[in-house]
Design an enzyme around this catalytic site. Structure first.
Site, PDB file in Angstrom:
ATOM      1  N   SER A  75     -13.777  29.714 -29.800  1.00  0.00           N
ATOM      2  CA  SER A  75     -12.679  30.672 -29.728  1.00  0.00           C
ATOM      3  C   SER A  75     -13.582  32.080 -29.643  1.00  0.00           C
ATOM      4  O   SER A  75     -14.848  32.042 -29.138  1.00  0.00           O
ATOM      5  CB  SER A  75     -11.944  30.772 -30.750  1.00  0.00           C
ATOM      6  OG  SER A  75     -10.908  31.652 -30.241  1.00  0.00           O
TER       7      SER A  75
ATOM      8  N   LYS B 204      -7.800  28.130 -28.497  1.00  0.00           N
ATOM      9  CA  LYS B 204      -6.844  29.062 -28.885  1.00  0.00           C
ATOM     10  C   LYS B 204      -5.472  28.657 -27.812  1.00  0.00           C
ATOM     11  O   LYS B 204      -5.587  28.521 -26.979  1.00  0.00           O
ATOM     12  CB  LYS B 204      -7.436  30.362 -28.710  1.00  0.00           C
ATOM     13  CG  LYS B 204      -6.486  31.717 -29.132  1.00  0.00           C
ATOM     14  CD  LYS B 204      -7.304  32.878 -29.050  1.00  0.00           C
ATOM     15  CE  LYS B 204      -6.435  34.168 -29.134  1.00  0.00           C
ATOM     16  NZ  LYS B 204      -7.444  35.383 -29.090  1.00  0.00           N
TER      17      LYS B 204
ATOM     18  N   SER C  89      -7.475  37.486 -34.011  1.00  0.00           N
ATOM     19  CA  SER C  89      -6.077  37.062 -33.371  1.00  0.00           C
ATOM     20  C   SER C  89      -6.070  35.668 -33.228  1.00  0.00           C
ATOM     21  O   SER C  89      -5.338  35.282 -32.328  1.00  0.00           O
ATOM     22  CB  SER C  89      -6.222  37.784 -32.085  1.00  0.00           C
ATOM     23  OG  SER C  89      -7.193  37.656 -31.069  1.00  0.00           O
TER      24      SER C  89
END
Length: 505
Positions: free
Chosen positions: A221, A131, A206
Protein backbone atom coordinates in the site's frame (compact mmCIF):
# COMPACT_ATOMS: atom_id res chain seq x y z
CA UNK A 1 -12.51 39.14 2.93
CA UNK A 2 -12.49 38.07 6.57
CA UNK A 3 -10.03 39.89 8.82
CA UNK A 4 -7.11 37.90 10.35
CA UNK A 5 -8.83 38.19 13.74
CA UNK A 6 -12.12 36.82 12.38
CA UNK A 7 -10.32 33.99 10.62
CA UNK A 8 -8.51 33.10 13.85
CA UNK A 9 -11.77 33.09 15.79
CA UNK A 10 -13.34 30.80 13.19
CA UNK A 11 -10.42 28.38 13.45
CA UNK A 12 -10.62 28.39 17.23
CA UNK A 13 -14.35 27.64 17.03
CA UNK A 14 -13.62 24.81 14.60
CA UNK A 15 -11.04 23.44 17.01
CA UNK A 16 -13.52 23.70 19.91
CA UNK A 17 -16.17 21.81 17.94
CA UNK A 18 -13.61 19.15 17.09
CA UNK A 19 -12.66 18.84 20.74
CA UNK A 20 -16.30 18.30 21.73
CA UNK A 21 -16.73 15.72 18.98
CA UNK A 22 -13.61 14.01 20.26
CA UNK A 23 -15.02 13.89 23.81
CA UNK A 24 -18.23 12.32 22.53
CA UNK A 25 -16.22 9.87 20.45
CA UNK A 26 -14.04 8.82 23.36
CA UNK A 27 -17.11 8.35 25.53
CA UNK A 28 -18.59 6.13 22.83
CA UNK A 29 -15.31 4.26 22.64
CA UNK A 30 -15.29 3.60 26.37
CA UNK A 31 -18.89 2.40 26.37
CA UNK A 32 -19.11 0.52 23.12
CA UNK A 33 -15.69 -0.83 22.16
CA UNK A 34 -15.31 -4.60 21.93
CA UNK A 35 -13.29 -6.06 24.79
CA UNK A 36 -10.25 -8.21 24.15
CA UNK A 37 -8.15 -10.34 26.46
CA UNK A 38 -5.07 -8.35 25.49
CA UNK A 39 -4.39 -4.76 24.41
CA UNK A 40 -2.09 -6.04 21.65
CA UNK A 41 -2.20 -8.79 19.06
CA UNK A 42 -0.58 -12.12 19.85
CA UNK A 43 3.15 -12.47 19.12
CA UNK A 44 4.24 -14.58 16.16
CA UNK A 45 5.30 -18.20 16.57
CA UNK A 46 5.52 -19.23 12.87
CA UNK A 47 9.05 -18.55 11.47
CA UNK A 48 7.77 -18.06 7.91
CA UNK A 49 5.94 -14.95 9.06
CA UNK A 50 9.19 -13.29 10.10
CA UNK A 51 10.81 -13.39 6.65
CA UNK A 52 10.80 -10.57 4.12
CA UNK A 53 9.03 -10.89 0.79
CA UNK A 54 12.40 -11.12 -0.97
CA UNK A 55 13.47 -13.97 1.31
CA UNK A 56 10.17 -15.84 0.93
CA UNK A 57 10.21 -15.62 -2.84
CA UNK A 58 13.82 -16.85 -2.94
CA UNK A 59 12.99 -19.89 -0.79
CA UNK A 60 9.98 -20.68 -2.97
CA UNK A 61 11.99 -20.35 -6.22
CA UNK A 62 14.71 -22.59 -4.74
CA UNK A 63 11.95 -25.09 -3.91
CA UNK A 64 13.04 -25.08 -0.25
CA UNK A 65 9.57 -23.95 0.86
CA UNK A 66 6.19 -24.77 -0.62
CA UNK A 67 4.18 -21.76 -1.68
CA UNK A 68 1.03 -23.29 -0.19
CA UNK A 69 2.77 -23.52 3.19
CA UNK A 70 3.61 -19.79 3.06
CA UNK A 71 0.08 -18.82 2.05
CA UNK A 72 -1.46 -21.08 4.69
CA UNK A 73 0.78 -19.62 7.40
CA UNK A 74 -0.44 -16.12 6.54
CA UNK A 75 -4.07 -17.22 6.33
CA UNK A 76 -3.79 -18.76 9.78
CA UNK A 77 -2.26 -15.57 11.15
CA UNK A 78 -4.98 -13.44 9.61
CA UNK A 79 -7.69 -15.63 11.13
CA UNK A 80 -5.97 -15.27 14.49
CA UNK A 81 -5.51 -11.49 14.62
CA UNK A 82 -7.95 -9.93 12.17
CA UNK A 83 -10.94 -10.17 14.54
CA UNK A 84 -8.94 -7.87 16.84
CA UNK A 85 -7.56 -5.37 14.32
CA UNK A 86 -10.13 -5.44 11.48
CA UNK A 87 -7.46 -4.88 8.85
CA UNK A 88 -8.68 -7.15 6.06
CA UNK A 89 -12.32 -6.51 5.21
CA UNK A 90 -12.81 -9.17 2.52
CA UNK A 91 -10.89 -12.43 2.16
CA UNK A 92 -10.00 -14.35 -1.01
CA UNK A 93 -8.42 -17.31 0.77
CA UNK A 94 -9.74 -20.09 -1.50
CA UNK A 95 -8.52 -18.33 -4.63
CA UNK A 96 -5.14 -17.66 -2.98
CA UNK A 97 -4.75 -21.34 -2.04
CA UNK A 98 -5.48 -22.39 -5.63
CA UNK A 99 -2.92 -19.89 -6.91
CA UNK A 100 -0.36 -21.19 -4.40
CA UNK A 101 -0.88 -24.78 -5.55
CA UNK A 102 -0.45 -23.56 -9.14
CA UNK A 103 2.90 -22.01 -8.21
CA UNK A 104 4.09 -25.26 -6.61
CA UNK A 105 2.94 -27.23 -9.65
CA UNK A 106 4.70 -24.79 -12.00
CA UNK A 107 7.95 -25.21 -10.08
CA UNK A 108 7.59 -28.98 -10.09
CA UNK A 109 6.99 -29.10 -13.87
CA UNK A 110 9.62 -26.54 -14.93
CA UNK A 111 13.24 -26.92 -13.89
CA UNK A 112 14.27 -23.34 -14.73
CA UNK A 113 17.19 -21.97 -12.73
CA UNK A 114 16.57 -19.47 -9.95
CA UNK A 115 17.95 -16.47 -11.87
CA UNK A 116 15.50 -17.05 -14.73
CA UNK A 117 12.61 -17.47 -12.30
CA UNK A 118 13.56 -14.30 -10.41
CA UNK A 119 13.63 -12.29 -13.63
CA UNK A 120 10.17 -13.55 -14.58
CA UNK A 121 8.57 -13.48 -11.13
CA UNK A 122 10.54 -11.45 -8.54
CA UNK A 123 7.77 -11.96 -5.96
CA UNK A 124 6.75 -15.49 -6.88
CA UNK A 125 4.33 -16.83 -4.26
CA UNK A 126 4.61 -13.84 -1.92
CA UNK A 127 1.30 -12.97 -0.18
CA UNK A 128 0.10 -9.36 -0.40
CA UNK A 129 -3.02 -7.42 0.50
CA UNK A 130 -4.57 -4.57 -1.45
CA UNK A 131 -6.20 -1.41 -0.18
CA UNK A 132 -9.96 -1.57 -0.81
CA UNK A 133 -9.76 1.66 -2.82
CA UNK A 134 -7.87 -0.26 -5.55
CA UNK A 135 -9.63 -2.61 -7.92
CA UNK A 136 -8.96 -6.27 -7.23
CA UNK A 137 -11.02 -8.49 -9.48
CA UNK A 138 -14.02 -9.97 -7.69
CA UNK A 139 -13.53 -7.83 -4.59
CA UNK A 140 -15.49 -4.77 -3.36
CA UNK A 141 -14.26 -1.32 -4.41
CA UNK A 142 -16.25 1.17 -2.32
CA UNK A 143 -13.49 3.24 -0.64
CA UNK A 144 -15.71 3.04 2.43
CA UNK A 145 -18.59 4.94 0.77
CA UNK A 146 -21.98 3.42 1.67
CA UNK A 147 -23.37 4.39 -1.75
CA UNK A 148 -20.81 2.03 -3.33
CA UNK A 149 -21.03 -0.89 -0.94
CA UNK A 150 -22.26 -3.22 -3.72
CA UNK A 151 -19.61 -2.16 -6.25
CA UNK A 152 -17.50 -5.18 -7.24
CA UNK A 153 -14.30 -4.84 -9.28
CA UNK A 154 -14.48 -6.48 -12.69
CA UNK A 155 -10.77 -6.04 -13.33
CA UNK A 156 -7.52 -5.23 -11.53
CA UNK A 157 -6.03 -1.80 -10.97
CA UNK A 158 -2.83 -1.33 -12.97
CA UNK A 159 -0.61 -1.63 -9.92
CA UNK A 160 -2.42 -4.78 -8.75
CA UNK A 161 -2.02 -6.35 -12.18
CA UNK A 162 1.71 -5.56 -12.09
CA UNK A 163 2.07 -7.25 -8.69
CA UNK A 164 0.20 -10.33 -9.89
CA UNK A 165 2.41 -10.51 -12.99
CA UNK A 166 5.43 -10.47 -10.65
CA UNK A 167 4.03 -13.57 -8.91
CA UNK A 168 2.42 -11.99 -5.84
CA UNK A 169 -0.73 -13.60 -4.45
CA UNK A 170 -3.42 -11.27 -2.99
CA UNK A 171 -5.08 -12.60 0.17
CA UNK A 172 -7.76 -9.90 0.40
CA UNK A 173 -8.52 -6.21 0.58
CA UNK A 174 -7.88 -3.89 3.51
CA UNK A 175 -9.78 -1.15 5.25
CA UNK A 176 -9.54 2.59 4.55
CA UNK A 177 -11.13 5.83 5.66
CA UNK A 178 -14.18 7.10 3.77
CA UNK A 179 -12.90 8.09 0.32
CA UNK A 180 -9.36 7.81 1.77
CA UNK A 181 -9.62 11.38 3.07
CA UNK A 182 -8.85 10.94 6.77
CA UNK A 183 -5.99 9.65 8.84
CA UNK A 184 -7.99 7.08 10.79
CA UNK A 185 -9.05 3.94 8.90
CA UNK A 186 -12.76 3.89 9.67
CA UNK A 187 -15.97 3.99 7.65
CA UNK A 188 -19.64 3.04 7.85
CA UNK A 189 -19.29 -0.16 5.82
CA UNK A 190 -16.44 -1.99 7.50
CA UNK A 191 -16.03 -0.16 10.80
CA UNK A 192 -12.62 0.88 12.08
CA UNK A 193 -9.19 -0.71 12.20
CA UNK A 194 -7.22 -1.01 15.44
CA UNK A 195 -3.52 -0.60 16.06
CA UNK A 196 -1.93 -4.04 16.73
CA UNK A 197 0.43 -2.50 19.31
CA UNK A 198 -2.52 -1.14 21.30
CA UNK A 199 -6.04 -1.87 20.14
CA UNK A 200 -7.34 1.36 21.66
CA UNK A 201 -5.23 3.41 19.24
CA UNK A 202 -5.65 4.26 15.56
CA UNK A 203 -3.93 2.40 12.78
CA UNK A 204 -3.06 5.67 11.04
CA UNK A 205 -3.08 6.67 7.43
CA UNK A 206 -5.96 6.24 5.04
CA UNK A 207 -5.32 2.53 4.86
CA UNK A 208 -5.65 -0.54 7.07
CA UNK A 209 -2.53 -2.02 5.45
CA UNK A 210 -0.33 -0.84 8.30
CA UNK A 211 -2.14 -2.87 10.93
CA UNK A 212 -1.81 -5.96 8.78
CA UNK A 213 1.89 -5.54 8.19
CA UNK A 214 2.52 -4.69 11.82
CA UNK A 215 0.76 -7.90 12.84
CA UNK A 216 2.89 -10.07 10.53
CA UNK A 217 0.42 -10.01 7.71
CA UNK A 218 1.32 -9.05 4.14
CA UNK A 219 0.94 -5.64 2.60
CA UNK A 220 1.31 -3.48 -0.50
CA UNK A 221 0.00 0.00 0.00
CA UNK A 222 1.25 3.48 0.82
CA UNK A 223 2.83 5.29 3.74
CA UNK A 224 1.35 5.36 7.23
CA UNK A 225 1.83 7.28 10.48
CA UNK A 226 2.10 3.90 12.21
CA UNK A 227 5.64 3.78 10.79
CA UNK A 228 5.81 0.66 8.75
CA UNK A 229 8.40 0.75 5.98
CA UNK A 230 6.73 2.66 3.16
CA UNK A 231 7.75 4.85 0.25
CA UNK A 232 6.17 6.92 -2.48
CA UNK A 233 7.01 9.42 -5.19
CA UNK A 234 4.58 11.52 -7.17
CA UNK A 235 3.97 10.52 -10.76
CA UNK A 236 5.86 7.21 -10.63
CA UNK A 237 3.39 4.43 -9.72
CA UNK A 238 0.24 4.37 -11.92
CA UNK A 239 -3.04 5.29 -10.19
CA UNK A 240 -5.41 3.80 -12.77
CA UNK A 241 -8.02 1.56 -11.21
CA UNK A 242 -8.54 3.21 -7.84
CA UNK A 243 -11.48 5.15 -6.43
CA UNK A 244 -11.91 8.03 -5.98
CA UNK A 245 -10.54 8.93 -9.40
CA UNK A 246 -8.18 11.88 -9.25
CA UNK A 247 -8.74 14.85 -11.54
CA UNK A 248 -7.02 18.15 -12.13
CA UNK A 249 -4.68 19.16 -9.31
CA UNK A 250 -5.74 16.08 -7.32
CA UNK A 251 -3.64 13.91 -9.64
CA UNK A 252 -0.57 15.74 -8.32
CA UNK A 253 -1.36 14.66 -4.76
CA UNK A 254 -2.57 11.12 -5.39
CA UNK A 255 0.42 8.84 -5.10
CA UNK A 256 0.84 5.12 -4.58
CA UNK A 257 3.71 3.07 -3.25
CA UNK A 258 4.67 -0.13 -1.42
CA UNK A 259 4.39 -0.66 2.31
CA UNK A 260 6.38 -3.47 3.91
CA UNK A 261 7.80 -4.60 7.24
CA UNK A 262 11.34 -4.79 5.90
CA UNK A 263 13.25 -2.14 3.98
CA UNK A 264 14.82 -4.67 1.62
CA UNK A 265 11.39 -5.24 0.05
CA UNK A 266 10.77 -1.59 -0.80
CA UNK A 267 13.07 -1.21 -3.80
CA UNK A 268 12.09 -4.44 -5.63
CA UNK A 269 8.40 -3.77 -4.95
CA UNK A 270 8.72 -0.23 -6.25
CA UNK A 271 10.35 -1.61 -9.40
CA UNK A 272 7.32 -3.81 -9.99
CA UNK A 273 4.63 -1.31 -9.05
CA UNK A 274 6.10 1.58 -11.05
CA UNK A 275 5.86 -0.22 -14.39
CA UNK A 276 7.12 2.12 -17.15
CA UNK A 277 7.42 4.89 -14.52
CA UNK A 278 10.55 3.20 -13.22
CA UNK A 279 12.51 5.01 -15.94
CA UNK A 280 12.11 8.24 -13.94
CA UNK A 281 14.05 6.80 -11.01
CA UNK A 282 17.70 5.88 -10.41
CA UNK A 283 17.22 2.72 -8.38
CA UNK A 284 20.34 1.06 -9.81
CA UNK A 285 22.60 3.89 -8.64
CA UNK A 286 24.97 2.93 -5.83
CA UNK A 287 24.38 4.98 -2.68
CA UNK A 288 27.02 5.51 0.01
CA UNK A 289 25.12 6.76 3.05
CA UNK A 290 28.27 8.17 4.64
CA UNK A 291 28.65 10.55 1.69
CA UNK A 292 25.10 11.94 1.87
CA UNK A 293 24.28 15.36 3.28
CA UNK A 294 21.77 15.13 6.12
CA UNK A 295 19.39 17.92 7.12
CA UNK A 296 16.80 17.82 9.86
CA UNK A 297 14.09 19.66 11.76
CA UNK A 298 12.61 18.61 15.11
CA UNK A 299 9.24 20.23 14.39
CA UNK A 300 7.47 22.85 12.28
CA UNK A 301 8.11 25.77 14.58
CA UNK A 302 4.79 25.64 16.43
CA UNK A 303 1.16 26.35 15.62
CA UNK A 304 -2.13 26.33 17.50
CA UNK A 305 -3.54 24.21 14.64
CA UNK A 306 -1.08 21.35 15.08
CA UNK A 307 0.02 19.28 18.06
CA UNK A 308 3.47 19.72 19.53
CA UNK A 309 5.84 16.94 18.57
CA UNK A 310 6.04 14.23 21.24
CA UNK A 311 9.31 14.14 23.16
CA UNK A 312 9.52 10.41 22.38
CA UNK A 313 9.68 11.22 18.68
CA UNK A 314 12.17 14.03 19.18
CA UNK A 315 14.43 11.74 21.21
CA UNK A 316 14.18 9.01 18.55
CA UNK A 317 15.18 11.57 15.95
CA UNK A 318 18.10 12.76 18.06
CA UNK A 319 19.26 9.18 18.51
CA UNK A 320 19.44 8.86 14.73
CA UNK A 321 21.38 12.10 14.48
CA UNK A 322 23.84 11.50 17.34
CA UNK A 323 24.75 8.06 16.08
CA UNK A 324 25.19 9.14 12.49
CA UNK A 325 26.97 11.71 10.44
CA UNK A 326 27.37 15.48 10.63
CA UNK A 327 23.95 17.08 10.46
CA UNK A 328 23.16 20.45 8.98
CA UNK A 329 20.08 22.47 9.92
CA UNK A 330 17.18 23.92 8.02
CA UNK A 331 14.54 26.20 9.49
CA UNK A 332 11.13 27.02 8.09
CA UNK A 333 7.80 28.33 9.28
CA UNK A 334 4.58 26.53 10.05
CA UNK A 335 2.66 29.01 7.93
CA UNK A 336 4.78 28.24 4.89
CA UNK A 337 4.24 24.52 5.38
CA UNK A 338 0.47 24.87 5.73
CA UNK A 339 0.20 27.29 2.83
CA UNK A 340 2.25 25.07 0.53
CA UNK A 341 -0.12 22.23 1.30
CA UNK A 342 -3.42 24.01 0.82
CA UNK A 343 -2.94 26.60 -1.88
CA UNK A 344 -1.64 24.27 -4.56
CA UNK A 345 -5.01 22.48 -4.56
CA UNK A 346 -7.56 23.62 -7.09
CA UNK A 347 -11.18 23.78 -5.91
CA UNK A 348 -12.36 20.20 -5.39
CA UNK A 349 -15.98 19.06 -5.32
CA UNK A 350 -15.72 16.60 -2.49
CA UNK A 351 -19.53 16.65 -2.14
CA UNK A 352 -19.72 15.16 -5.64
CA UNK A 353 -17.50 12.29 -4.54
CA UNK A 354 -19.65 11.69 -1.48
CA UNK A 355 -22.68 11.51 -3.76
CA UNK A 356 -20.68 9.19 -6.04
CA UNK A 357 -21.22 11.66 -8.89
CA UNK A 358 -24.96 11.53 -8.35
CA UNK A 359 -26.91 14.11 -6.38
CA UNK A 360 -24.48 16.19 -4.26
CA UNK A 361 -25.07 15.98 -0.52
CA UNK A 362 -25.99 18.86 1.77
CA UNK A 363 -23.17 18.85 4.37
CA UNK A 364 -25.09 20.86 6.98
CA UNK A 365 -28.09 18.56 6.73
CA UNK A 366 -25.79 15.53 6.97
CA UNK A 367 -24.23 17.01 10.13
CA UNK A 368 -27.69 17.29 11.70
CA UNK A 369 -28.46 13.71 10.66
CA UNK A 370 -25.10 12.54 12.03
CA UNK A 371 -25.92 14.07 15.42
CA UNK A 372 -29.11 11.98 15.37
CA UNK A 373 -27.28 8.85 14.23
CA UNK A 374 -28.99 8.91 10.81
CA UNK A 375 -26.25 9.93 8.37
CA UNK A 376 -24.55 7.37 6.19
CA UNK A 377 -21.37 9.46 6.15
CA UNK A 378 -18.54 9.71 8.69
CA UNK A 379 -17.97 12.93 10.60
CA UNK A 380 -14.53 13.58 9.00
CA UNK A 381 -16.13 13.50 5.53
CA UNK A 382 -18.98 15.76 6.63
CA UNK A 383 -16.47 18.15 8.19
CA UNK A 384 -14.39 18.26 5.02
CA UNK A 385 -17.49 18.94 2.91
CA UNK A 386 -18.44 21.81 5.24
CA UNK A 387 -14.92 23.18 5.07
CA UNK A 388 -15.04 22.95 1.28
CA UNK A 389 -18.16 25.13 1.22
CA UNK A 390 -16.26 27.88 3.06
CA UNK A 391 -13.32 27.85 0.66
CA UNK A 392 -13.40 30.90 -1.59
CA UNK A 393 -10.97 31.42 -4.43
CA UNK A 394 -9.32 34.82 -4.19
CA UNK A 395 -6.76 35.49 -6.90
CA UNK A 396 -4.49 37.77 -4.88
CA UNK A 397 -4.43 35.42 -1.89
CA UNK A 398 -3.81 32.47 -4.22
CA UNK A 399 -0.84 34.24 -5.84
CA UNK A 400 0.61 35.07 -2.42
CA UNK A 401 0.29 31.52 -1.11
CA UNK A 402 1.51 30.04 -4.39
CA UNK A 403 4.63 32.17 -4.15
CA UNK A 404 5.26 30.81 -0.63
CA UNK A 405 4.87 27.23 -1.86
CA UNK A 406 7.18 27.77 -4.84
CA UNK A 407 9.77 29.46 -2.65
CA UNK A 408 9.80 26.57 -0.16
CA UNK A 409 9.97 24.02 -2.98
CA UNK A 410 12.93 25.85 -4.55
CA UNK A 411 14.70 26.14 -1.20
CA UNK A 412 14.37 22.43 -0.43
CA UNK A 413 15.26 21.19 -3.92
CA UNK A 414 18.36 23.38 -4.11
CA UNK A 415 19.42 22.41 -0.61
CA UNK A 416 18.96 18.66 -1.10
CA UNK A 417 20.36 18.46 -4.62
CA UNK A 418 21.14 14.90 -5.71
CA UNK A 419 23.08 13.94 -2.58
CA UNK A 420 20.99 15.20 0.35
CA UNK A 421 18.15 13.89 2.51
CA UNK A 422 15.90 15.67 4.98
CA UNK A 423 14.77 14.03 8.25
CA UNK A 424 11.42 15.20 9.59
CA UNK A 425 8.70 13.79 11.89
CA UNK A 426 6.05 11.77 10.08
CA UNK A 427 3.44 12.91 12.57
CA UNK A 428 3.62 15.11 15.67
CA UNK A 429 2.46 12.28 17.96
CA UNK A 430 2.65 8.53 18.23
CA UNK A 431 -0.54 6.80 17.15
CA UNK A 432 -3.34 8.57 19.09
CA UNK A 433 -6.36 6.85 20.59
CA UNK A 434 -9.44 6.38 18.45
CA UNK A 435 -11.41 9.58 17.69
CA UNK A 436 -8.66 11.85 19.04
CA UNK A 437 -7.65 12.89 15.48
CA UNK A 438 -10.97 14.76 15.27
CA UNK A 439 -9.55 17.25 17.75
CA UNK A 440 -6.39 17.72 15.67
CA UNK A 441 -7.46 17.55 12.03
CA UNK A 442 -4.42 19.44 10.73
CA UNK A 443 -1.79 17.08 12.14
CA UNK A 444 -1.65 15.44 8.73
CA UNK A 445 0.37 18.45 7.53
CA UNK A 446 3.63 16.78 8.59
CA UNK A 447 3.29 14.33 5.70
CA UNK A 448 0.91 16.35 3.52
CA UNK A 449 3.40 19.14 2.97
CA UNK A 450 5.64 16.85 0.94
CA UNK A 451 2.70 15.81 -1.22
CA UNK A 452 2.16 19.48 -1.94
CA UNK A 453 5.85 19.94 -2.73
CA UNK A 454 6.02 16.83 -4.91
CA UNK A 455 9.00 15.25 -3.16
CA UNK A 456 9.73 11.52 -2.61
CA UNK A 457 9.38 10.26 0.97
CA UNK A 458 10.22 7.01 2.74
CA UNK A 459 8.83 6.25 6.20
CA UNK A 460 11.18 4.49 8.63
CA UNK A 461 10.29 2.77 11.96
CA UNK A 462 12.59 3.50 14.90
CA UNK A 463 11.46 1.06 17.59
CA UNK A 464 8.84 1.54 20.29
CA UNK A 465 8.27 4.08 23.03
CA UNK A 466 7.87 3.25 26.73
CA UNK A 467 4.20 2.37 26.17
CA UNK A 468 4.97 -0.01 23.33
CA UNK A 469 3.76 2.26 20.49
CA UNK A 470 5.84 2.59 17.31
CA UNK A 471 8.21 5.50 16.74
CA UNK A 472 9.45 6.62 13.36
CA UNK A 473 10.69 9.31 11.02
CA UNK A 474 10.33 10.23 7.36
CA UNK A 475 13.22 10.68 4.97
CA UNK A 476 12.75 13.20 2.15
CA UNK A 477 14.86 13.71 -0.97
CA UNK A 478 14.87 15.82 -4.11
CA UNK A 479 12.59 14.94 -7.06
CA UNK A 480 12.94 11.31 -8.22
CA UNK A 481 15.80 10.60 -5.82
CA UNK A 482 14.01 7.69 -4.18
CA UNK A 483 17.23 5.66 -4.27
CA UNK A 484 18.60 7.96 -1.55
CA UNK A 485 15.63 7.65 0.80
CA UNK A 486 15.50 3.89 0.28
CA UNK A 487 19.19 3.52 1.06
CA UNK A 488 18.79 5.53 4.27
CA UNK A 489 15.76 3.40 5.24
CA UNK A 490 17.85 0.23 4.94
CA UNK A 491 20.67 1.87 6.89
CA UNK A 492 18.32 2.86 9.72
CA UNK A 493 16.81 -0.62 9.78
CA UNK A 494 20.21 -2.26 10.20
CA UNK A 495 21.21 0.24 12.88
CA UNK A 496 17.99 0.39 14.91
CA UNK A 497 16.37 -2.96 14.23
CA UNK A 498 13.48 -1.64 12.13
CA UNK A 499 10.08 -3.19 12.67
CA UNK A 500 9.33 -4.67 16.10
CA UNK A 501 6.81 -7.48 16.53
CA UNK A 502 3.71 -6.45 18.54
CA UNK A 503 2.80 -8.50 21.56
CA UNK A 504 6.42 -8.84 22.75
CA UNK A 505 6.58 -5.52 24.59
Amino acid sequence: MASPFTARVQLLLLKAVGFLIGLVGRAALALGSPKFDSRTTHPVTEPLLLLSGVQLSKLIRQRKVKCIDVIQAYINRIKDVNPMINGIVKYRFEAAEKEAHAVDQKLADKQEDEATLEKKWPFLGVPVTVKEAFQLQGMPNSSGLVNRRDTISKTDATVVALLKEAGAIPLGITNCSELCMWYESSNNIYGRSNNPYDLQHIAGGSSGEAVLIGSQEPGASSRSPMWMQGTRDLGVVPNKGQFPVAGGAQEWFQCTGPMCRYAEDLTPMLRVMAGPGIKKLKLDAKVYVKDLKFYWMEHDGGSFLISKVDQDLIQAQKKVILNRILIEFIYSQTDAIMYSLWITMEPVKFVDLLGDHGKPINPLWELIKWCLGLSRYTIPSIGLALFEEKLKYENEKYKKFKAVEESLHKELVEMLGDDGVFLYPSHPTVAPKHHVPLTRPFNFAYTGVFNALGLPVTQCPLGLNAKGLPLGIQVVAGPFNDHLTLAVAQYFEKSFGGWVCPGKF
